[in-house]
Design an enzyme around this catalytic site. Structure first.
Site, short mmCIF file in Angstrom:
data_model
loop_
_atom_site.label_atom_id
_atom_site.label_comp_id
_atom_site.label_asym_id
_atom_site.label_seq_id
_atom_site.Cartn_x
_atom_site.Cartn_y
_atom_site.Cartn_z
N ASP A 226 1.77 -6.58 -1.18
CA ASP A 226 1.31 -5.22 -0.96
C ASP A 226 0.55 -5.18 0.36
OD1 ASP A 226 2.15 -4.50 -3.61
OD2 ASP A 226 0.33 -5.48 -4.36
N ASP A 266 6.78 -4.28 -1.04
CA ASP A 266 6.19 -4.04 -2.35
C ASP A 266 5.35 -2.76 -2.22
OD1 ASP A 266 5.56 -4.35 -4.99
OD2 ASP A 266 4.60 -6.29 -4.79
N ASP A 270 -1.80 -1.44 -4.42
CA ASP A 270 -1.63 -1.66 -5.86
C ASP A 270 -2.94 -2.11 -6.46
OD1 ASP A 270 1.00 -0.94 -5.62
OD2 ASP A 270 1.83 -2.86 -6.30
N ARG A 323 5.85 6.59 -7.30
CA ARG A 323 4.58 5.90 -7.56
C ARG A 323 3.45 6.42 -6.69
NH1 ARG A 323 6.12 -0.54 -8.43
NH2 ARG A 323 7.77 -0.19 -9.97
#
Length: 454
Positions: A226, A266, A270, A323
């Site tokens: 990430d 990714d 996160d 997301r």
């Protein structure tokens, strides 16, 4: 560049005092005019104001404010950044980033390529594709053996270089208008009290994605890294006035192997594994697919129940595929954000708000500016969630009940009830959704200026 230099007087532009607005109760939202914009001292010494989201709860988020003079570092290479963290440990520290800092680089700052990492490991993409082609390997087991071991060796070389662990009691700020973390992944694991502000984040790729033929009906390429990973019980983090983009490695320019996109990205930010008390404000996210995962699995064994309390406010999500966020467990307060999907999007739109297992998402006074082919029912996606709160959100300027729009087309077993289990109270001034696009225009992402010379 020396790690330690006299302090620069860093001030925010007039646009940024919205982060210091007084908190108000969650409902009903305030429709007062925007607060006056006042500079609040040198950027590096600023702290998250009281009442500004979940990050202000507990012990609050002050980062490295008040650090001793010898714990203020100016860096322009990855090696200098790591050295500063190693030297200061958990003491209060301020890191000021100058210019473009390359994650995929040697200690002198010279770029490293994927081929450089693969050298001497026995890995090549052509050999890997030949070994694990579904026609040769099949679809019922994950790769193993010599070529998978070689891929892992190369991946570990990249990880050791471009992944940087951030310790507690840290402020990282962009000291120049072009301050950029390019290809560098920040990991905040089991730490507390971290501020990241005024930085461009770009170009984070996994050189060595793993093929998994058992992932879904058609297999998938799975990548790591990430841009910012917040994990393992980390608490009190403030991510503010940053930008996040895949530039220059966009998904629509990536190759396709075995019929699937060779996915090298990714998440942007996160937050998983019991992390808690985080405020994400005034950031710009653009041209990315999977953006923000909150809670990694449906299992409570990762420590997520009762944690993952996160506030997302006054962020721009421009041409993001999905997301934004996808949530499991947690209590996420998302207000006054602007979600834009326009004709210039490089990413197929899937959804914005993902209602996952035992999730508690409160979405209020957000503005959605969407192309005409996106139906309001697509904004919410069902991922085993049972409830969500949506209040006074707009689509192209018109107030729409997002939950009602979703339920109108969802099957009976995927209906979402209103979440009455909680109500956010740690908030800055809440603006009407209709005003959000103009309030945020030019006021998200890195917009600070620096006084003094480098």
């Amino acid at each position: 560049m020396s790690l330690i230099r006299p302090a620069l007087a860093l001030f925010c532009t007039a646009a940024l005092a919205a982060t210091a607005a007084p908190p108000v109760a969650a409902a009903p939202p305030s429709h007062a005019a925007p607060p006056s914009f006042q500079a609040s001292g040198p950027l590096e010494q600023q702290t998250l104001p009281a009442g500004d989201g979940w990050g202000s709860a507990g012990n609050g988020t002050t980062g490295g404010a008040g650090a001793a003079a010898h714990r203020i570092y100016d860096v322009d290479t990855r090696a200098e950044l790591k050295s500063a963290f190693a030297e200061a440990g958990d003491e209060k520290k301020i890191i000021r980033v100058h210019g473009e800092l390359l994650g995929n680089a040697d200690d002198a700052g010279s770029p490293l390529s994927c081929d450089d990492y693969a050298a001497g490991t026995g890995y090549s993409i052509d050999a890997y594709l030949a070994a694990y082609s579904p026609e040769t390997w099949g679809w019922d087991r994950e790769p193993e053996g010599e070529l998978e071991d070689a891929r892992n060796r190369a991946a570990q070389k990249q990880r050791a270089t471009m992944l940087v662990d951030v310790p507690s009691n840290t402020t990282i700020v962009g000291a120049t208008s072009d301050a950029t973390l390019n290809g560098l992944s920040l990991r905040i694991s089991g730490e507390t009290n971290v501020i990241v502000r005024n930085l461009h984040h770009k170009g984070v790729i996994d050189c060595f994605p793993q093929w998994d033929p058992t992932d879904g009906s058609s297999g998938n390429w799975n990548s790591e890294y990430d841009m910012v990973q917040i994990i393992n019980g980390t608490t009190n983090v403030w991510m503010d006035h940053n930008s996040y983009t895949d530039d220059p490695y966009y998904d629509d320019e990536a190759p396709v192997y075995f019929g699937r996109l060779f996915q090298q990205h990714d998440g942007a930010i996160d937050m998983t594994n019991g992390s808690d008390l985080i405020t994400v404000s005034y950031n710009r996210f653009a041209d990315r697919d999977k953006l923000m995962l909150i809670g990694s699995t449906d299992s409570p064994g990762r420590g997520d129940p009762g944690k993952l309390r996160i506030t997302l406010h006054h962020n721009e999500f421009i041409n993001v595929g999905q997301r934004a966020p996808r949530l499991r467990f947690g209590q996420v307060d998302a207000y006054n954000n602007h979600f834009v999907v326009n004709d210039e999007s490089r990413i197929p739109y899937q959804y914005s708000l993902g209602a996952g297992f035992d999730s508690h998402l409160w979405a209020e006074a957000n503005a959605f500016s969407l192309t005409s082919d996106i139906d309001p029912s697509e904004i919410i996606a069902h991922w085993k969630g049972t409830r969500i709160t949506t209040i006074d959100n707009t689509i192209n300027g018109k107030v729409v009940d997002l939950r009602e729009a979703y339920n109108a087309s969802a099957p009976a077993d995927k209906q979402l009830a209103e979440d009455t289990s909680w109500q956010p109270v740690l908030r800055t001034l809440v603006h009407p959704a209709q005003a959000v696009p103009s309030i945020l225009k030019g006021n998200v992402g890195p917009v600070f200026t620096a006084e003094g010379s480098e």
